[in-house]
Design an enzyme around this catalytic site. Structure first.
Site, PDB file in Angstrom:
ATOM      1  N   PHE A   1      29.672  17.730  15.204  1.00 46.86           N
ATOM      2  CA  PHE A   1      28.487  16.877  15.360  1.00 46.86           C
ATOM      3  C   PHE A   1      27.230  17.675  15.649  1.00 46.86           C
ATOM      4  O   PHE A   1      26.125  17.194  15.439  1.00 46.86           O
ATOM      5  CB  PHE A   1      28.725  15.856  16.493  1.00 46.86           C
TER       6      PHE A   1
ATOM      7  N   LYS B   1      34.021  16.655   4.980  1.00 48.71           N
ATOM      8  CA  LYS B   1      34.391  15.646   5.985  1.00 48.71           C
ATOM      9  C   LYS B   1      33.528  15.942   7.205  1.00 48.71           C
ATOM     10  O   LYS B   1      33.846  16.769   8.037  1.00 48.71           O
ATOM     11  CB  LYS B   1      35.884  15.781   6.326  1.00 48.71           C
TER      12      LYS B   1
ATOM     13  N   GLU C   1      32.103  12.207  12.426  1.00 49.98           N
ATOM     14  CA  GLU C   1      31.890  10.756  12.376  1.00 49.98           C
ATOM     15  C   GLU C   1      30.788  10.315  13.335  1.00 49.98           C
ATOM     16  O   GLU C   1      30.352   9.172  13.308  1.00 49.98           O
ATOM     17  CB  GLU C   1      33.201  10.007  12.650  1.00 49.98           C
ATOM     18  N   ARG C   2      30.302  11.257  14.188  1.00 48.74           N
ATOM     19  CA  ARG C   2      29.247  10.882  15.120  1.00 48.74           C
ATOM     20  C   ARG C   2      27.880  10.798  14.447  1.00 48.74           C
ATOM     21  O   ARG C   2      27.029  10.029  14.857  1.00 48.74           O
ATOM     22  CB  ARG C   2      29.145  11.903  16.249  1.00 48.74           C
TER      23      ARG C   2
ATOM     24  N   SER D   1      35.751  22.169  17.934  1.00 44.15           N
ATOM     25  CA  SER D   1      36.280  22.671  19.201  1.00 44.15           C
ATOM     26  C   SER D   1      37.542  23.513  18.960  1.00 44.15           C
ATOM     27  O   SER D   1      38.218  23.355  17.937  1.00 44.15           O
ATOM     28  CB  SER D   1      36.587  21.493  20.135  1.00 44.15           C
TER      29      SER D   1
ATOM     30  N   CYS E   1      26.996  26.124  19.761  1.00 51.56           N
ATOM     31  CA  CYS E   1      28.092  27.066  19.964  1.00 51.56           C
ATOM     32  C   CYS E   1      27.562  28.449  20.303  1.00 51.56           C
ATOM     33  O   CYS E   1      28.307  29.293  20.761  1.00 51.56           O
ATOM     34  CB  CYS E   1      28.984  27.139  18.739  1.00 51.56           C
TER      35      CYS E   1
ATOM     36  N   GLU F   1      34.228  25.607  28.274  1.00 49.88           N
ATOM     37  CA  GLU F   1      32.970  25.373  27.556  1.00 49.88           C
ATOM     38  C   GLU F   1      32.439  24.027  28.036  1.00 49.88           C
ATOM     39  O   GLU F   1      33.099  22.995  27.857  1.00 49.88           O
ATOM     40  CB  GLU F   1      33.240  25.313  26.042  1.00 49.88           C
TER      41      GLU F   1
END
Ligand code: NAD
Length: 499
Positions: free
Chosen positions: A149, A173, A176-177, A226, A281, A384
């Protein structure tokens, strides 16, 4: 209510699964759209389309393929503000930062205009008597990307620009957020001249990810997200015989040596720690000042800077420093970790836990938090956090400071602030981390270099974009050729050598 479906064969199509996820505006908490979650059968429909389209696309000469990228770049510039606004509304990052998200992807599209050069093979004339040897890079066929996201424009472009410029067709893909921008990018690629079916966007969750990993036609999968999911995708994708590269989470340390310019270091820490609400990240989440005096002076400089940070919605204008985090669950997790830091004995010198914003009570805002005197055994150090939390861990010596990022499970990025060339050189040489900044807090390599972390921040052996991106999405074929006039001997029964 807008329903976001999929983008298959050059057009938007409705989802058929009956399953959807809510898309939120993180600043207000409002549901702004519903996104369809694909079934394995819908994923397979996209794969069939992509497989068919790839044949014609691979047969298109590389220069013509590159011209699609050229046009795509100009369309991204044309639609920059629309893309950035949509991105901010689903992610929460500020408008300038959202533009940065689009631009860092656009730069990879620019790099891909040079795809004909990247695809050039090698040639040796006269490798043996009358023998020429050449190698060529060929696309893999249908390949896929699964993205997170936090960079809904940049990371999809890191993947599909390179794969498509190399002659593959692509299944994206996205998270979805925030699915809207990836769908808009696919439309722009069609407007830029990409044939229908070469780029498809399948929205979904674990079901569509698993369908990608198990699909026998998809040849390669690039993942970013993640670490737990990265490892899962790597394991399952490679077990089904695919080429897989997965990039995961991070805990990026910045060392501050006693000779550093501390104003510069403090500014760098605040930008790199709190930009995009720490949801990068490559965010710096741990500062390691060397020596107590350096640490005291650094904290003195950090506190007023952190306290002055402006938190708000992207609509509030360009003086907002960062926005909300992505979901209420993310907010709860971040606050839980901050509480754990206090309980485990770190000193919370700036406390953003009670931050609220009038008119945005349902937004996922977290105020900036600054910890001092954290230690290696604390959860705020080990995990994290992915939020606006900067943690200072004091070290007595350079060796002690160096050992912290070296021993941490993550190895994405790191930085050192110093005026001493020897120390900087030693650090860059010894550190076991993929991307290193010397007086640069967020050392994200440019499009023509490659991006990738080490240790549990990266699974697989090739990096993203740059030359590695082309290697990942192509395979090498080597031809040894001799024309009849070069054939002098009869049958040979031992292996030919150059002796
Ligand atoms: P995430 O792992 O939750 O999601 C990433 C992708 O995996 C999404 O497309 C999601 O739909 C899918 N997914 C989620 N759960 C799944 C499951 N159980 N099975 C299969 N697929 C699943 O990550 P996120 O929250 O979207 O992104 C944040 C994370 O990404 C952070 O850890 C951050 O450090 C990392 N990240 C890494 C890099 C890098 O290059 N190393 C870059 C950006 C973000």
């Amino acid at each position: 209510m807008e329903e976001i479906g999929h983008f298959i064969n050059g057009t938007r199509v409705a989802g058929k699964s009956g399953r959807t996820a809510d898309v939120f505006n993180p600043a207000t908490g409002e549901v702004t759209a519903k996104v369809a979650l694909a079934t394995a059968a819908e994923l397979q429909e996209a794969v069939v389309v992509a497989e068919k389209a790839q044949l014609g696309w691979a047969a298109t000469n590389p220069q013509r393929r590159a011209r699609v990228m050229m046009k795509f770049v100009s369309l991204l510039h044309r639609d920059m503000d629309t893309l950035a606004s949509k991105l901010s509304s689903e992610h929460g990052k500020t408008h300038p930062d959202a533009k940065g998200d689009v631009i860092r992807g656009l730069e990879v599209a620019e790099f891909c205009i040079g795809a004909p050069h990247m695809m050039k093979g090698e040639f040796t004339e006269g490798a043996g008597p009358g023998i020429d040897m050449y190698s060529m890079r060929q696309p893999l066929g249908v390949v896929a990307g699964i993205t997170p996201f936090n960079f809904p424009a940049m990371i999809p472009m890191w993947k599909f620009c390179v794969a498509i410029a190399a002659g593959n067709s692509f299944i994206l893909k996205p998270s979805e957020r925030n699915p809207s921008v990836p769908m808009m990018l696919a439309e722009l690629m069609i407007e830029a001249g990409l044939p229908a079916g070469v780029l498809n966007v399948v929205n979904g969750d674990k079901e569509s990810v698993d369908a990608i990993l198990d699909d026998p036609i998809i040849q390669a999968v690039g993942f970013v997200g993640s670490t737990a999911i990265a490892e899962y995708v790597y394991t399952r994708g490679t077990a089904s015989g695919k080429r897989v590269q997965c990039f995961g989470g991070a805990k990026n340390h910045m060392l501050i040596m006693p000779d550093a310019d501390l104003d510069q270091a403090a500014d760098a820490l605040v930008g790199a720690g709190f930009g995009a609400a720490g949801e990068r990240c490559m965010a710096i989440s741990v500062a390691v000042p060397v020596g107590q005096e350096t640490a005291d002076r650094l904290i003195e400089k950090l506190v007023p800077r952190v306290e002055a940070l402006k938190v708000g919605p992207y609509t509030a204008g360009d003086d907002v420093d960062f926005g909300p985090v992505i979901t209420p669950q993310a907010r709860e997790r971040i606050l839980g970790l901050v509480n754990s830091g206090v309980e485990q004995g770190a000193k919370l010198v700036v406390d953003g836990r009670d931050f609220t914003l009038q008119g945005y009570e349902n937004g996922n805002f977290v105020g900036p938090c600054l910890f001092d005197n954290a230690t290696k055994d604390m959860d705020i150090y080990k995990e994290e956090i992915f939020g606006p939390v900067l943690t200072v861990v004091r070290a007595e010596t350079y060796e002690e400071a160096l050992s912290l990022p070296m021993e941490h499970e993550y190895g994405n990025g790191t930085a050192i602030y110093t005026r001493d060339g020897d120390t900087a050189r030693d650090f860059a040489s010894r550190i076991n981390i993929g991307m290193v900044g010397i007086n640069v807090p967020i050392p994200v390599p440019l499009a023509y270099h490659t991006f990738g972390g080490w240790k549990r921040s990266g699974f697989g052996d090739l990096n993203q974009h740059g030359p590695d991106g082309f290697k990942f999405y192509t395979r090498t074929k080597t031809v040894t050729s001799r024309w009849p006039s070069g054939v002098k001997e009869g049958a040979e029964f031992s292996i030919p050598t150059m002796e």
